[in-house]
Design a protein around this motif. Sequence first.
Motif, short mmCIF file in Angstrom:
data_model
loop_
_atom_site.label_atom_id
_atom_site.label_comp_id
_atom_site.label_asym_id
_atom_site.label_seq_id
_atom_site.Cartn_x
_atom_site.Cartn_y
_atom_site.Cartn_z
N GLN A 121 -9.05 8.48 7.28
CA GLN A 121 -10.11 7.40 7.51
C GLN A 121 -9.94 7.13 8.66
OE1 GLN A 121 -11.42 6.12 3.93
NE2 GLN A 121 -11.40 8.30 4.06
N PRO A 122 -10.64 5.48 8.53
CA PRO A 122 -11.59 4.72 9.79
C PRO A 122 -9.77 3.86 10.10
CG PRO A 122 -13.06 3.50 8.75
CD PRO A 122 -12.18 4.91 7.88
N ALA A 123 -9.72 3.90 9.13
CA ALA A 123 -9.11 1.71 9.24
C ALA A 123 -7.67 2.05 8.53
CB ALA A 123 -9.08 0.99 8.66
N LEU A 124 -6.52 1.65 9.24
CA LEU A 124 -5.43 1.30 8.30
C LEU A 124 -4.32 -0.05 8.01
CD1 LEU A 124 -2.64 3.04 6.98
CD2 LEU A 124 -1.47 2.93 9.73
N GLN A 125 -4.20 -0.32 6.95
CA GLN A 125 -4.19 -1.64 6.63
C GLN A 125 -2.98 -1.33 7.05
OE1 GLN A 125 -5.92 -4.63 5.85
NE2 GLN A 125 -4.43 -5.82 5.46
N VAL A 126 -1.73 -2.28 7.84
CA VAL A 126 -0.81 -2.66 7.89
C VAL A 126 0.63 -3.60 7.26
CG1 VAL A 126 1.70 -2.21 8.95
CG2 VAL A 126 -0.73 -1.06 9.46
N TYR A 127 0.88 -3.83 5.73
CA TYR A 127 1.55 -5.07 5.35
C TYR A 127 2.61 -4.58 4.97
CZ TYR A 127 2.25 -8.26 1.96
OH TYR A 127 2.80 -8.94 0.11
N THR A 128 3.68 -5.35 5.63
CA THR A 128 4.73 -5.65 5.99
C THR A 128 5.70 -6.17 4.57
OG1 THR A 128 4.57 -7.57 7.44
CG2 THR A 128 4.77 -4.89 8.34
N GLY A 129 5.27 -6.21 3.07
CA GLY A 129 6.16 -6.70 2.44
C GLY A 129 6.07 -8.47 2.46
N ASN A 130 5.30 -8.89 2.91
CA ASN A 130 5.14 -10.85 3.43
C ASN A 130 5.78 -11.12 2.17
OD1 ASN A 130 4.96 -9.44 6.46
ND2 ASN A 130 2.66 -9.69 5.89
N PHE A 131 5.68 -10.96 0.18
CA PHE A 131 5.57 -12.02 0.03
C PHE A 131 6.85 -10.84 -1.35
CE2 PHE A 131 1.87 -13.37 1.95
CZ PHE A 131 1.91 -15.00 2.27
#
Length: 341
Positions: free
Chosen positions: A275-285
């Motif tokens: 894939q072209p992109a990676l969403q990085v989500y650090t568990g903010n909620f």
Amino acid sequence: MTTTSSFGELPDGSPVTAYRLTSGDGLVLTVLDLGATVQSLTWGEGQPSIVIGYDDVAGYLSTDNDYQGAVVGRYANRVAGARFTLDGVEHRLDANDATSCLHGGHRGYDRRVWALAGRDDRSLTLELESPDGDQGFPGNLRARARYELTERSVTLTLTATCDRRTVVNLTNHSYFNLAPGGSSVDSHTLEVQADQYLPVDGRSIPVGHLEDVTGTPFDLRTAARIGDRVRAPHPQVRAARGIDHSFQLRGSGLRPVAVLAEPASGRRLTVLTDQPALQVYTGNFLTGRTVAGDRLLRQGDGIALETQRHPDAPNQPALGPATLEPGDEYRNTTVWQLDRT
């Protein structure tokens, strides 16, 4: 080998099945047909899962569920204003994140029971029929999720076909924590092969252009401690309460794009994708969520590494193609390689 067991029932009495895949070296993957969800992934029998999951169906149907382990769609991430225009026709979507459509709407693919399409000793394929108008998206779509377990790796192949031009962006939304005791991922390090990231506004919608990561907390081209980056005094980090951003990945085709490591145990997860992109989500909620083993999550207790197309691309063509044509096949291949340093 692959075994099955009951995981409970939906409120209407429909059964939910758990499929358990085991590799020759002891890696164990449990996938639910509800949401094609990774319920657990362990390094061996009796080991704690490195993926956050629930013990029962109620957890996955609760409002506390932040898409733990599920395949999300029809369009993962956010579509601004819960609408987009395709071929001159405006399509209004289900708004489930303020005015935006997030991960497909209130009843996205994570809330559906997928049908068994095939299985063998090392793989499982689940299938979902998404009708024309589903959560506002045009066209009948057939999606498939194939999990294959090999020595120290999991390969997930997501495919889709349609009978009418539509938009598609599927991904798996597992939260990883490599620490044996399940402590915060602050002590983990993360490396991402990306020179640019996508800034967002106060609604977490892309502002329309990529920015260089140099000199920002988003410069993860060499491994960095996550706890340091999510506490950086940067306006984008402050607004998201951590990192919740899409990165423009280097290269093309199936290639390694990210490495998550836990120094104390030496555990390491390498992510490969086409894939072209990676969403990085650090568990903010994540704060206040109770998951498997009655564990109460805190902010930052897991990190999602979502391989995908950029968010809001249906409304922002400059962010890359988002459409699928009849007769073509959408494909997203992701590999999770597990080892120790």
